[in-house]
Design an enzyme around this catalytic site. Structure first.
Site, PDB file in Angstrom:
ATOM      1  N   SER A  57       0.820  -1.205   0.000  1.00 34.01           N
ATOM      2  CA  SER A  57       0.000   0.000   0.000  1.00 34.01           C
ATOM      3  C   SER A  57       0.858   1.262   0.000  1.00 34.01           C
ATOM      4  O   SER A  57       2.029   1.249   0.396  1.00 34.01           O
ATOM      5  CB  SER A  57      -0.919   0.020   1.221  1.00 34.01           C
TER       6      SER A  57
HETATM    7  N1  SAH Z   1      -0.704  -4.463   3.794  1.00 36.55           N
HETATM    8  C1  SAH Z   1      -0.226  -5.111   2.594  1.00 36.55           C
HETATM    9  C2  SAH Z   1      -1.239  -4.909   1.504  1.00 36.55           C
HETATM   10  C3  SAH Z   1      -1.336  -6.040   0.574  1.00 36.55           C
HETATM   11  S1  SAH Z   1      -2.620  -5.811  -0.638  1.00 36.55           S
HETATM   12  C4  SAH Z   1       1.090  -4.503   2.199  1.00 36.55           C
HETATM   13  O1  SAH Z   1       1.288  -3.319   2.474  1.00 36.55           O
HETATM   14  O2  SAH Z   1       1.911  -5.181   1.601  1.00 36.55           O
HETATM   15  C5  SAH Z   1      -3.944  -6.724   0.048  1.00 36.55           C
HETATM   16  C6  SAH Z   1      -3.648  -8.160   0.362  1.00 36.55           C
HETATM   17  O3  SAH Z   1      -4.873  -8.798   0.721  1.00 36.55           O
HETATM   18  C7  SAH Z   1      -3.080  -8.966  -0.807  1.00 36.55           C
HETATM   19  O4  SAH Z   1      -1.873  -9.533  -0.382  1.00 36.55           O
HETATM   20  C8  SAH Z   1      -4.134 -10.044  -1.062  1.00 36.55           C
HETATM   21  O5  SAH Z   1      -3.592 -11.283  -1.463  1.00 36.55           O
HETATM   22  C9  SAH Z   1      -4.805 -10.144   0.301  1.00 36.55           C
HETATM   23  N2  SAH Z   1      -6.164 -10.711   0.277  1.00 36.55           N
HETATM   24  C10 SAH Z   1      -7.132 -10.536  -0.656  1.00 36.55           C
HETATM   25  N3  SAH Z   1      -8.244 -11.197  -0.311  1.00 36.55           N
HETATM   26  C11 SAH Z   1      -7.990 -11.821   0.875  1.00 36.55           C
HETATM   27  C12 SAH Z   1      -8.741 -12.669   1.722  1.00 36.55           C
HETATM   28  N4  SAH Z   1      -9.993 -13.015   1.449  1.00 36.55           N
HETATM   29  N5  SAH Z   1      -8.166 -13.115   2.862  1.00 36.55           N
HETATM   30  C13 SAH Z   1      -6.872 -12.772   3.166  1.00 36.55           C
HETATM   31  N6  SAH Z   1      -6.115 -11.970   2.405  1.00 36.55           N
HETATM   32  C14 SAH Z   1      -6.652 -11.505   1.257  1.00 36.55           C
END
Ligand code: SAH
Length: 201
Positions: A57
């Site tokens: 993010s």
């Molecule tokens: N805070 C993280 C953001 C990652 S983007 C960072 O800064 O790196 C959002 C993440 O949510 C992705 O890695 C995606 O794979 C995950 N995601 C999407 N749907 C999900 C679900 N149902 N359960 C768990 N994780 C999920």
């Protein structure tokens, strides 16, 4: 640009205000969480792809979410571990007085997060592969719940697994929702507009 510059910018535009949160942003270097091809621009205020349709993010967004969440002590549930950047910020902010339970859908990203985190020796993090929509019932109730993936509606399981007096910060469509549990079935909602998140799978 350095990580220190990234933090200074977030402080000077008042996105970051809480001393404990500012301290964590200084210790957790964003460069350690972006892919190797993005290391030279890791401190830009923008998201980067980390593969598997996930992104790390934007720092401003992470800062706003953490200021809204006000993590202190106790148990914190994170949905969407991704790179582990927010996970390690959470762990640094709460220190020994709290623990972070982070759920990620993609097993490959759990591996990525694990290797990114190793350097920081944070011993209050537990990572799980699974569908975060279900929360983590076995470890509930939580003091705080934070999601980096956007839901169409805030899942009921999150509301159930939150302590009374606790708070959820999570994207719902293009808004960031701040939800306070004021009684067993009572919630108070505040909405911050204009965010972009990957959708929950
Ligand atoms: N805070 C993280 C953001 C990652 S983007 C960072 O800064 O790196 C959002 C993440 O949510 C992705 O890695 C995606 O794979 C995950 N995601 C999407 N749907 C999900 C679900 N149902 N359960 C768990 N994780 C999920």
């Amino acid at each position: 640009m350095t990580n220190e510059d990234l933090v200074e910018n977030l402080v000077s535009d008042k996105t970051l205000q809480t001393p404990q949160i500012i301290k964590a942003f200084k210790v957790i270097d964003r460069k350690d969480f972006v892919l190797s091809e993005d290391k030279n621009r890791a401190y830009e205020d923008r998201p980067f792809s980390i593969g598997y349709s996930a992104t790390i993010s934007q720092p401003t967004t992470v800062a706003i979410m953490l200021e809204e969440l006000q993590p202190k002590a106790g148990k914190i549930l994170e949905i969407g571990t991704g790179s582990g950047y927010l996970t390690s910020l959470l762990a640094k902010i709460v220190g020994d007085s709290g623990s972070i339970f982070s759920v990620e859908y993609a097993p490959e990203l759990i591996n990525l997060a694990e290797s990114n985190l190793r350097k920081y020796n944070l011993n209050n993090i537990k990572l799980f592969v699974g569908d975060g929509k279900a929360g983590l019932k076995d470890f509930s109730l939580f003091d705080r719940i934070i999601s980096s993936a956007s839901a169409t509606e805030i899942p009921d399981e999150w509301k159930r697994q939150l302590k009374t007096g606790g708070r959820i910060v999570a994207p719902r469509q293009e808004n960031l929702v701040v939800l306070d549990k004021i009684s067993k079935y009572g919630f108070k909602e505040e909405i911050l507009k204009g965010f972009l998140f990957v959708p929950l799978k």
